[in-house]
Write a protein that holds these residues in place. Structure first.
Motif, mmCIF file in Angstrom:
data_model
loop_
_atom_site.group_PDB
_atom_site.id
_atom_site.type_symbol
_atom_site.label_atom_id
_atom_site.label_comp_id
_atom_site.label_asym_id
_atom_site.label_seq_id
_atom_site.Cartn_x
_atom_site.Cartn_y
_atom_site.Cartn_z
ATOM 1 N N HIS A 1 -44.590 -21.062 -19.947
ATOM 2 C CA HIS A 1 -44.884 -22.365 -19.290
ATOM 3 C C HIS A 1 -43.594 -22.944 -18.735
ATOM 4 C CE1 HIS A 1 -48.764 -21.746 -21.489
ATOM 5 N NE2 HIS A 1 -48.137 -22.114 -22.496
ATOM 6 N N GLY A 2 -42.671 -22.011 -18.338
ATOM 7 C CA GLY A 2 -41.580 -22.638 -17.569
ATOM 8 C C GLY A 2 -40.527 -23.273 -18.472
ATOM 9 N N LEU A 3 -40.537 -23.234 -19.738
ATOM 10 C CA LEU A 3 -39.419 -23.881 -20.250
ATOM 11 C C LEU A 3 -38.311 -22.929 -20.478
ATOM 12 C CD1 LEU A 3 -38.486 -26.308 -22.206
ATOM 13 C CD2 LEU A 3 -39.455 -24.956 -24.330
ATOM 14 N N ARG A 4 -36.987 -23.449 -20.362
ATOM 15 C CA ARG A 4 -35.800 -22.574 -20.604
ATOM 16 C C ARG A 4 -34.687 -23.277 -21.335
ATOM 17 N NH1 ARG A 4 -37.454 -22.971 -15.318
ATOM 18 N NH2 ARG A 4 -36.295 -24.566 -14.648
ATOM 19 N N ALA A 5 -34.225 -22.721 -22.313
ATOM 20 C CA ALA A 5 -33.195 -22.845 -23.411
ATOM 21 C C ALA A 5 -32.063 -22.163 -22.983
ATOM 22 C CB ALA A 5 -33.986 -22.516 -24.967
ATOM 23 N N TYR A 6 -30.794 -23.130 -23.120
ATOM 24 C CA TYR A 6 -29.485 -22.608 -22.931
ATOM 25 C C TYR A 6 -28.879 -22.580 -24.217
ATOM 26 C CZ TYR A 6 -30.302 -22.446 -17.728
ATOM 27 O OH TYR A 6 -30.986 -22.082 -16.716
ATOM 28 N N LEU A 7 -28.408 -21.670 -24.536
ATOM 29 C CA LEU A 7 -27.843 -21.505 -26.210
ATOM 30 C C LEU A 7 -26.453 -21.020 -26.431
ATOM 31 C CD1 LEU A 7 -31.034 -19.938 -27.416
ATOM 32 C CD2 LEU A 7 -30.190 -22.088 -28.138
ATOM 33 N N ASP A 8 -25.779 -21.510 -27.042
ATOM 34 C CA ASP A 8 -24.465 -20.859 -27.262
ATOM 35 C C ASP A 8 -24.439 -20.410 -28.673
ATOM 36 O OD1 ASP A 8 -21.826 -20.309 -27.913
ATOM 37 O OD2 ASP A 8 -21.130 -22.581 -28.342
ATOM 38 N N PRO A 9 -24.621 -19.079 -28.869
ATOM 39 C CA PRO A 9 -24.624 -18.518 -30.429
ATOM 40 C C PRO A 9 -23.516 -18.429 -31.013
ATOM 41 C CG PRO A 9 -24.583 -16.717 -28.515
ATOM 42 C CD PRO A 9 -24.853 -18.151 -27.864
ATOM 43 N N SER A 10 -22.182 -18.537 -30.539
ATOM 44 C CA SER A 10 -20.950 -18.742 -31.212
ATOM 45 C C SER A 10 -21.031 -19.625 -32.089
ATOM 46 C CB SER A 10 -19.783 -18.722 -30.380
ATOM 47 O OG SER A 10 -19.842 -19.947 -29.703
ATOM 48 N N GLN A 11 -21.823 -20.921 -32.054
ATOM 49 C CA GLN A 11 -21.948 -21.935 -32.898
ATOM 50 C C GLN A 11 -23.408 -22.365 -33.283
ATOM 51 O OE1 GLN A 11 -19.085 -25.252 -32.219
ATOM 52 N NE2 GLN A 11 -18.063 -24.041 -30.898
ATOM 53 N N ASP A 12 -24.152 -21.399 -33.114
ATOM 54 C CA ASP A 12 -25.637 -21.655 -33.396
ATOM 55 C C ASP A 12 -26.236 -22.830 -32.601
ATOM 56 O OD1 ASP A 12 -25.734 -19.199 -34.665
ATOM 57 O OD2 ASP A 12 -25.826 -20.072 -36.795
ATOM 58 N N ARG A 13 -25.726 -23.269 -31.563
ATOM 59 C CA ARG A 13 -26.168 -24.429 -30.953
ATOM 60 C C ARG A 13 -26.966 -24.457 -29.825
ATOM 61 N NH1 ARG A 13 -20.474 -27.197 -29.018
ATOM 62 N NH2 ARG A 13 -19.511 -25.097 -27.699
ATOM 63 N N LEU A 14 -27.927 -25.388 -29.505
ATOM 64 C CA LEU A 14 -28.596 -25.370 -28.384
ATOM 65 C C LEU A 14 -28.107 -26.368 -27.154
ATOM 66 C CD1 LEU A 14 -31.380 -25.092 -26.792
ATOM 67 C CD2 LEU A 14 -32.189 -27.300 -27.944
ATOM 68 N N VAL A 15 -27.544 -25.986 -26.136
ATOM 69 C CA VAL A 15 -26.881 -26.797 -25.183
ATOM 70 C C VAL A 15 -27.839 -27.912 -24.350
ATOM 71 C CG1 VAL A 15 -24.912 -26.748 -23.073
ATOM 72 C CG2 VAL A 15 -25.076 -25.130 -25.073
ATOM 73 N N THR A 16 -28.732 -27.458 -23.943
ATOM 74 C CA THR A 16 -29.712 -28.004 -23.308
ATOM 75 C C THR A 16 -30.707 -27.413 -23.125
ATOM 76 O OG1 THR A 16 -29.962 -29.310 -21.516
ATOM 77 C CG2 THR A 16 -28.964 -27.248 -21.101
ATOM 78 N N LEU A 17 -32.238 -28.261 -22.638
ATOM 79 C CA LEU A 17 -33.476 -27.362 -22.305
ATOM 80 C C LEU A 17 -33.591 -27.685 -20.887
ATOM 81 C CD1 LEU A 17 -35.686 -28.287 -25.473
ATOM 82 C CD2 LEU A 17 -34.758 -25.997 -24.728
ATOM 83 N N SER A 18 -34.353 -26.865 -20.342
ATOM 84 C CA SER A 18 -34.799 -27.206 -18.862
ATOM 85 C C SER A 18 -36.132 -26.817 -18.524
ATOM 86 C CB SER A 18 -33.574 -26.628 -17.945
ATOM 87 O OG SER A 18 -34.000 -27.040 -16.462
ATOM 88 N N ASN A 19 -36.853 -27.214 -17.284
ATOM 89 C CA ASN A 19 -37.941 -26.650 -16.866
ATOM 90 C C ASN A 19 -37.929 -26.994 -15.330
ATOM 91 O OD1 ASN A 19 -38.368 -29.528 -16.829
ATOM 92 N ND2 ASN A 19 -40.080 -29.479 -18.443
#
Length: 265
Positions: A160-178
């Motif tokens: 459904h077009g959801l995109r997640a941008y992740l930084d695995p070095s700190q287990d963090r979600l940077v942002t979500l986009s669509n």
């Protein structure tokens, strides 16, 4: 000031104002997108990183894993939880990232994908089966603009077009986009910030400088015309209320515009 000079200034004021109104109107209209983007921004279901249960009594010592894998120098090492029953060492050597089973030291070729899958499932509350594509992002773009600051990141595409941008070095979600956010962000960047390229080419800066200098110039000319014409009996515009109010409001707008454009310059 002679009548011919006043006439020339009036003509220049009108024509330059007509030209400059196009980028300024574009800037104002696209500025409305900012609160819309904030209101329609996809939101994660959780904002804190997932909790980890790290039983370090069952893992191999890190020096033994490094020796077994042939590492001489590393820049980062951490223990991460890939699943409920699996711990792994995440080892970074410059730009090379490797995952190794924490109990045996054996390499895990899909470790980064497993780690990202766990993170995106946690932050979006969507099953791992909805993941369609994972790729590394090393530079900013329209979908991941420089306002996010962090590079590199991983982009995880879901259904459904959801995109997640992740930084695995700190287990963090940077942002979500669509898709709606992407198109609004692109329009905002083109029409409001006038950034046609993330590299900020010299042509971009020159165009902004010309528009700002032109805006400052036309505001100053408008103020001069107001001062010179306000006491002229034939220019009082008693029978032209729209032009009279345009002149009065222009004085306030000019003072604001000069301050705004000087600071922008």
């Amino acid at each position: 000031m002679s009548a011919s000079t006043l006439k020339t200034l009036l003509r220049a004021h009108r024509w330059i104002g007509l030209i400059l109104c196009v980028p300024l109107l574009l800037w104002a209209v696209t500025g409305v997108l900012h609160p819309i983007m904030s209101a329609t921004q996809p939101q994660p279901t959780k904002r804190m990183p997932p909790p980890q249960v790290l039983d370090l009594t069952v893992v191999r010592p890190l020096p033994a894993v490094l020796q077994q894998s042939g590492y001489q120098h590393i820049t980062q090492a951490q223990v991460v939880q890939l699943s409920q029953n699996q711990l792994a060492y995440r080892i970074v050597d410059n730009q090379t990232i490797g995952y190794y089973a924490a109990d045996t030291g054996q390499p895990l070729p899909q470790g980064e994908q497993q780690h990202l899958s766990r993170l995106v499932a946690w932050y979006t509350d969507r099953p791992v089966s909805t993941i369609q594509h994972i790729q590394r992002v090393d530079q900013f773009n329209d979908d991941y603009p420089s306002v996010n600051r962090i590079l590199p990141v991983w982009r995880v595409d879901l259904e459904h077009g959801l995109r997640a941008y992740l930084d695995p070095s700190q287990d963090r979600l940077v942002t979500l986009s669509n898709d709606p956010k992407y198109w609004m962000s692109r329009l905002f960047r083109l029409g409001h910030t006038w950034s046609w390229d993330e590299a900020q080419l010299p042509a971009d800066r020159w165009l902004k400088t010309i528009v700002l200098l032109g805006g400052i110039g036309i505001a100053i000319v408008g103020l001069l015309l107001f001062i010179r014409l306000k006491n002229r009996k034939g220019q009082r515009l008693v029978s032209r209320p729209m032009q009279r109010w345009h002149r009065r409001m222009g004085v306030v707008a000019a003072l604001f515009a000069i301050c705004w454009m000087l600071s922008g310059l």
